[in-house]
Write a protein that holds these residues in place. Structure first.
Motif, PDB file in Angstrom:
ATOM      1  N   SER A  33       0.967  -1.072   0.229  1.00 52.65           N
ATOM      2  CA  SER A  33       0.182   0.066  -0.123  1.00 52.65           C
ATOM      3  C   SER A  33       0.638   1.427   0.208  1.00 52.65           C
ATOM      4  O   SER A  33       1.986   1.029   0.111  1.00 52.65           O
ATOM      5  CB  SER A  33      -1.034   0.212   1.881  1.00 52.65           C
ATOM      6  N   LEU A  88       1.159   3.716   2.781  1.00 52.50           N
ATOM      7  CA  LEU A  88       1.384   3.670   3.813  1.00 52.50           C
ATOM      8  C   LEU A  88       2.691   2.862   3.477  1.00 52.50           C
ATOM      9  O   LEU A  88       4.168   2.913   4.231  1.00 52.50           O
ATOM     10  CB  LEU A  88       0.196   3.257   4.225  1.00 52.50           C
ATOM     11  N   ASP A  89       2.899   1.329   2.871  1.00 53.24           N
ATOM     12  CA  ASP A  89       3.750   0.477   3.163  1.00 53.24           C
ATOM     13  C   ASP A  89       5.554   1.368   2.279  1.00 53.24           C
ATOM     14  O   ASP A  89       6.373   1.243   2.866  1.00 53.24           O
ATOM     15  CB  ASP A  89       3.548  -0.783   2.909  1.00 53.24           C
ATOM     16  N   MET A 138       2.700   5.119  12.097  1.00 50.43           N
ATOM     17  CA  MET A 138       2.734   4.457  11.717  1.00 50.43           C
ATOM     18  C   MET A 138       2.618   3.241  13.343  1.00 50.43           C
ATOM     19  O   MET A 138       1.418   2.529  13.289  1.00 50.43           O
ATOM     20  CB  MET A 138       3.312   3.650  10.650  1.00 50.43           C
ATOM     21  N   ALA A 145      -4.814   1.886  11.984  1.00 51.78           N
ATOM     22  CA  ALA A 145      -4.627   1.618  10.402  1.00 51.78           C
ATOM     23  C   ALA A 145      -3.347   0.561  10.342  1.00 51.78           C
ATOM     24  O   ALA A 145      -2.695  -0.051  11.122  1.00 51.78           O
ATOM     25  CB  ALA A 145      -2.951   2.529  10.084  1.00 51.78           C
ATOM     26  N   SER A 184      -0.425  -1.577   8.466  1.00 52.08           N
ATOM     27  CA  SER A 184       0.429  -1.877   6.988  1.00 52.08           C
ATOM     28  C   SER A 184       0.987  -3.654   6.978  1.00 52.08           C
ATOM     29  O   SER A 184       1.768  -4.320   8.221  1.00 52.08           O
ATOM     30  CB  SER A 184       1.882  -0.797   7.756  1.00 52.08           C
TER      31      SER A 184
END
Length: 416
Positions: free
Chosen positions: A2, A4-5, A324, A333, A335
């Protein structure tokens, strides 16, 4: 992966990149240390130069007498140095200085009593005022809370006079109130690590040293050639270092020259002092950023990249990584890299602890289990405190620029 990753991966990569650079600097600094301790002590020339020691002092009644006594006690020839105190105080500093002058009537001790029209405008302004009345061919700077060792000035001057390519020589500073609080224990390790990692390592690899705010000597003619200290710079030491290097001169680190200084004992005082440092360094970075890839900026290129990485890249990466982690724990969230990131985070702690502990082994009495535990705690707590300071300082700097506000010099609180 993603989006975010991808951001988390870049953040982890940045953090580890800077950590690896610091490990390399630590190794180089330790090699530099081993080489320096084997060298003979530097010797003064037959014709000993006259030195003007300047102490910018504003409301320093608590510490100024002890500092002045240390300066008067140097083993440097007594008739070859003078002491100039820049004084714009409304406490008892002037009275205390007058008493010391009366005790040493035959010593070269001056007190410059500035007023609100020309004084009280920060350290750079005070130093420029003192420079106009200084007689020495060499200028030495000490902060008002310093108690340098008797040999400090002699070592600094002897090293400087040994090489005409040197514009300045800097010494080492230690924390004299390191046992006052857990905060001063942090600062004690921070200063030791900074000197052998950032100073000695950069000197070994890149022939770069940054002038600290205290315990150094610099040639007067070079100071005058570059126009003295920048009155807009809160980090006047870093700013003047960059100008010295751009002129083609060098700065050397002489660890035999030691001064003991008082550090903030409370979080509030520490936060304000470090915020001033952050604002000052951002000013210096932005002032010189245009030189990054020019021939003129080549001598300071590593420092510019290093400071840019620390204050912008590392700060952004740490904020992203911490955010994160919190969002993942809270279930907000997700990840796929969080587990991988946590493993790297643990490895980063181990790397930080080992490299920092190596730097303090150079100092007698510091290689203890207690300090090892303090270093672990530093990574978990003190680093996050620095992150808050960096963010606060950056926001403050931007606000001052947007609203055209003059940066104010924060006066660090002193202790008995």
């Amino acid at each position: 992966m993603s989006i975010l990753d991808y951001f988390l991966f870049l953040a982890v990569l940045s953090i580890w990149g800077i950590l690896v650079v610091n490990v390399v600097l630590t190794i180089a600094g330790y090699v530099n240390y081993l080489q320096k301790v084997r060298r003979p002590e530097p010797q003064l020339p037959v014709k000993v130069p006259f030195v003007s020691i300047m102490v910018p002092a504003h409301n320093e009644g608590i510490v100024i007498v002890k500092t002045l006594q240390s300066l008067l006690n140097f083993d440097y020839p007594k008739d070859r140095y003078e002491i100039i105190i820049n004084d714009n105080s409304d406490d008892n500093s002037a009275e205390l200085l007058g008493e010391v002058q009366s005790l040493y009537p035959h010593r070269n001790l001056k007190v410059i009593n500035t007023d609100k029209t020309n004084g009280g405008k920060g350290k750079s302004n005070a130093l420029n005022i003192g420079l106009k009345q200084a007689r020495g061919s060499l200028i030495s700077i000490y902060d008002a809370d310093n108690t340098p060792q008797r040999t400090a000035l002699r070592y600094l001057v002897a090293e400087l006079m040994s090489d005409q390519r040197l514009a300045a020589v800097i010494g080492k500073f230690r924390t004299r109130n390191k046992n006052a609080s857990i905060l001063t224990r942090f600062i004690n390790i921070e200063t030791l690590s900074f000197q052998w990692m950032a100073q000695a390592g950069r000197e070994k690899l890149f022939k770069l040293c940054t002038i600290p705010g205290t315990n150094y000597v610099i040639r007067r003619d070079i100071l005058e050639k570059i126009g003295g200290w920048d009155v807009k710079a809160l980090a006047e030491d870093t700013e003047i270092s960059f100008r010295v290097y751009r002129m083609g001169y060098r700065i050397r680190f002489q660890p035999l020259a030691v001064t003991w200084e008082q550090e903030p004992q409370t979080l509030d005082v520490w936060f304000h002092q470090r915020t001033r440092w952050v604002k000052g360094n951002i000013y210096v970075i932005l002032k010189n950023a245009r030189l990054l890839f020019t021939k003129t900026g080549r001598p300071i290129r590593f420092d510019l990249l290093y400071f840019l990485s620390i204050y912008f890249l590392l700060m952004t990466s740490l904020i992203l990584s911490d955010s994160m982690f919190v969002l993942s724990v809270a279930g907000i969230a997700h990840s796929d890299l969080v587990g991988f990131s946590n493993i790297l985070w643990l490895m980063a702690i181990i790397t930080f602890v080992i490299s920092t502990f190596v730097t303090i082994t150079t100092e007698k009495g510091e290689m203890t289990i207690a300090n090892l535990m303090i270093i672990v705690f530093m990574y978990l707590v003190y680093s996050q405190m620095w992150l808050a300071v960096a963010a606060h300082g950056m926001v403050g700097y931007v606000r001052e620029q947007v609203f055209h506000q003059q940066a104010k010099w924060y006066k660090t609180k002193r202790y008995q």
